[in-house]
Scaffold this active site. Sequence first.
Site, PDB file in Angstrom:
ATOM      1  N   HIS A  97      34.566  36.237  42.516  1.00 56.54           N
ATOM      2  CA  HIS A  97      34.278  34.824  42.275  1.00 56.54           C
ATOM      3  C   HIS A  97      33.004  34.643  41.467  1.00 56.54           C
ATOM      4  O   HIS A  97      32.880  33.661  40.722  1.00 56.54           O
ATOM      5  CB  HIS A  97      34.218  34.058  43.596  1.00 56.54           C
ATOM      6  CG  HIS A  97      35.562  33.771  44.176  1.00 56.54           C
ATOM      7  ND1 HIS A  97      35.762  33.433  45.498  1.00 56.54           N
ATOM      8  CD2 HIS A  97      36.799  33.784  43.606  1.00 56.54           C
ATOM      9  CE1 HIS A  97      37.055  33.247  45.719  1.00 56.54           C
ATOM     10  NE2 HIS A  97      37.704  33.468  44.581  1.00 56.54           N
ATOM     11  N   HIS A 123      46.570  35.880  37.306  1.00 56.65           N
ATOM     12  CA  HIS A 123      45.217  36.320  36.924  1.00 56.65           C
ATOM     13  C   HIS A 123      45.262  37.333  35.788  1.00 56.65           C
ATOM     14  O   HIS A 123      44.436  37.278  34.872  1.00 56.65           O
ATOM     15  CB  HIS A 123      44.504  36.948  38.121  1.00 56.65           C
ATOM     16  CG  HIS A 123      44.050  35.962  39.143  1.00 56.65           C
ATOM     17  ND1 HIS A 123      42.922  35.184  38.992  1.00 56.65           N
ATOM     18  CD2 HIS A 123      44.572  35.625  40.354  1.00 56.65           C
ATOM     19  CE1 HIS A 123      42.760  34.417  40.053  1.00 56.65           C
ATOM     20  NE2 HIS A 123      43.743  34.662  40.901  1.00 56.65           N
TER      21      HIS A 123
END
Length: 394
Positions: A250, A380
Amino acid sequence: MLPVFRSSQFLQQHVLALSEFYQEHAIDPSGGYFQALLPSGEAQHDSVKQLVSSTRLAYIFAHVGLREQNKAFLDLAEHGFSYVENHHFDPQRQAYNWLIDGDCPIEQTNYCYGLAFVMLMYSAAVKVGRSSAKQQLAATFELMEQRFWQQEWGLYADEASADWQTVSDYRGQNANMHACEAMIAAYEATQESRYLHRAITIAQNICLRQCYSTDGLVWEHYNPQWQVDWEFNRNDPKNLYRPWGFQPGHQTEWTKLLVMLSRHHSADWLLPCAEKLFTYAMEKAWDHQYGGLYYGLAPDGSVCDDEKYFWVQAESFAAAALLATATGKQAYWTAYDSLWKYSWQQFCEAKHQPWWRVLSREGEVMDPLIASPGAKIDYHTIGACLEVLRAMQA
């Protein structure tokens, strides 16, 4: 011999190979997409559809279809758009069903995270020219504003009951990160300034204000007053959506978003903040023995989850490439190559195949599915390659 990972030809080939796998194996003729697949392509739990996987695959088919001018992919995107519109959306509740089994909703909790991906999907629908998409994008934005936006904090709440009557006390950065991503995509699709302004507000509040008490790093969990909750899920560090600890993936995903924002907004903090987050992840979470980035780090910097997740490596190589092109610093290309080399050898098994979802520290496959429930499809990986291609061409 390793491929040239910085080659646009390599990246295009990878995107096409992954997209063609889903084209061949993930299309449910009765509506939507199969979301749990073995490497053979065989579908598992084929009647269960989760909102985020539904929207992510539609988004991917739309963007790859646009890039390749491939009508078949664009048709598959429409297949996904219509499923979300007609099955996930519940007009009575003015909400999106989180989980469906056949025609039956089996979880109706409202998540800001889910609405962010509905916005992301409709931004792609705008780009491909879907007639109603701009209105649907705006309606989803207004739903998020009405139900989750907290003006006094400049951030979104996380979760509400199925009837919208109860909002959870939990506050999290993850839903806001993906909301920021959706706002950038919405702005790029429509050029409407409200989406860009919202993206900047979220980014500034998460990456600056909320990081004052965490040494400039992004923590995951907060209480209703947006104070750091150091204990949330401490005993459940492998929680699928809300793991404890600093998430290196993140930090780098925010790196990517901050560089993307810098294309549209000239704030002088964006690139330095992006570089700090990326540097922390690579310096503290890189496994010097086996390669790859660890999943979780404790507040003291020790490793609290040593598994290797596919999305962490993918978001990180995208972040590296975007920093390299934005700053001109060669060190970021070196990091990009290292991340790709590890991923190519371990997650891809040195061929253009859908990535494994999660590996042990040493590289053992931990999940036999290459697409699995809980939004673990190749959004992703494909999205990271598309962003790198875009940065290179810019």
